[in-house]
Design a protein around this motif. Structure first.
Motif, PDB file in Angstrom:
ATOM      1  N   PRO A  42       0.824  -1.216   0.000  1.00  0.00           N
ATOM      2  CA  PRO A  42       0.000   0.000   0.000  1.00  0.00           C
ATOM      3  C   PRO A  42       0.857   1.264   0.000  1.00  0.00           C
ATOM      4  N   VAL A  43       0.369   2.265  -0.696  1.00  0.00           N
ATOM      5  CA  VAL A  43       1.006   3.577  -0.761  1.00  0.00           C
ATOM      6  C   VAL A  43       0.191   4.525   0.099  1.00  0.00           C
ATOM      7  N   GLU A  44       0.866   5.297   0.928  1.00  0.00           N
ATOM      8  CA  GLU A  44       0.162   6.252   1.770  1.00  0.00           C
ATOM      9  C   GLU A  44      -0.275   7.440   0.920  1.00  0.00           C
ATOM     10  N   VAL A  45      -1.594   7.638   0.862  1.00  0.00           N
ATOM     11  CA  VAL A  45      -2.158   8.732   0.071  1.00  0.00           C
ATOM     12  C   VAL A  45      -3.476   9.162   0.713  1.00  0.00           C
ATOM     13  N   GLY A  80       1.176  13.525  -1.596  1.00  0.00           N
ATOM     14  CA  GLY A  80       0.363  12.567  -0.849  1.00  0.00           C
ATOM     15  C   GLY A  80      -1.123  12.775  -0.981  1.00  0.00           C
ATOM     16  N   LYS A  81      -1.573  13.487  -2.042  1.00  0.00           N
ATOM     17  CA  LYS A  81      -2.988  13.803  -2.175  1.00  0.00           C
ATOM     18  C   LYS A  81      -3.511  13.419  -3.555  1.00  0.00           C
ATOM     19  N   LEU A  82      -4.712  12.840  -3.558  1.00  0.00           N
ATOM     20  CA  LEU A  82      -5.366  12.406  -4.790  1.00  0.00           C
ATOM     21  C   LEU A  82      -6.818  12.845  -4.728  1.00  0.00           C
ATOM     22  N   GLY A  83      -7.312  13.475  -5.785  1.00  0.00           N
ATOM     23  CA  GLY A  83      -8.715  13.870  -5.862  1.00  0.00           C
ATOM     24  C   GLY A  83      -9.501  12.815  -6.624  1.00  0.00           C
ATOM     25  N   VAL A 117       6.473   9.564  -4.278  1.00  0.00           N
ATOM     26  CA  VAL A 117       5.663   8.349  -4.257  1.00  0.00           C
ATOM     27  C   VAL A 117       5.175   8.029  -5.667  1.00  0.00           C
ATOM     28  N   THR A 118       5.302   6.768  -6.047  1.00  0.00           N
ATOM     29  CA  THR A 118       4.806   6.293  -7.332  1.00  0.00           C
ATOM     30  C   THR A 118       4.025   5.011  -7.098  1.00  0.00           C
TER      31      THR A 118
END
Length: 129
Positions: A35-38, A117-120, A87-88
């Motif tokens: 898991p990637v922290e996002v 670290g942010k995704l919409g 992060v990728t």
């Protein structure tokens, strides 16, 4: 500017209607499937403006067999601090609706978040062909 946008489709391959509501549950994974922290946020606020598909109010979408729906994602490949690793993610993990099997989508091009670290995330919408 590093702005990235992607859409994902879900097709009802079954024989019964399939109802989607609100937003899918989404997480990211790296090349090792870890898991990637996002921080996944609804809409595009804090990332960009002018993305109507991402900022629309969620509404129920009923897919007849063969019909499709989509949701969109937006992020920036932005490095704001050199001491924080970028992060990728190569895998998007999606739960279309609560209790549904989680789908793993291995991407040809990564979700390259930089260190924001942010995704919409946009809501489910019917795909009009």
């Amino acid at each position: 500017m590093g702005l990235r946008v992607a859409d994902f489709q879900l097709v009802n391959c079954g024989t019964q209607p399939y109802v989607l509501e609100g937003y899918p549950q989404l997480s990211l994974r790296d090349n090792l499937n870890d898991p990637v922290e996002v921080a996944v946020e609804h809409g595009s606020a804090g990332i960009t403006t002018g993305t109507p598909n991402l900022d629309e109010a969620p509404r129920p979408v009923t897919l007849a067999p063969g019909q499709a729906a989509f949701f969109g994602m937006v992020w920036r490949n932005l490095v704001t601090e050199s001491a924080t690793p970028a992060v990728t993610a190569r895998i998007v993990e999606v739960e279309p609706r609560p209790g549904a099997p989680r789908l793993w989508l291995r991407l040809a091009a990564p979700v390259d978040l930089g260190n924001t670290g942010k995704l919409g995330l946009g809501p489910w919408q019917p795909l009009v062909r």
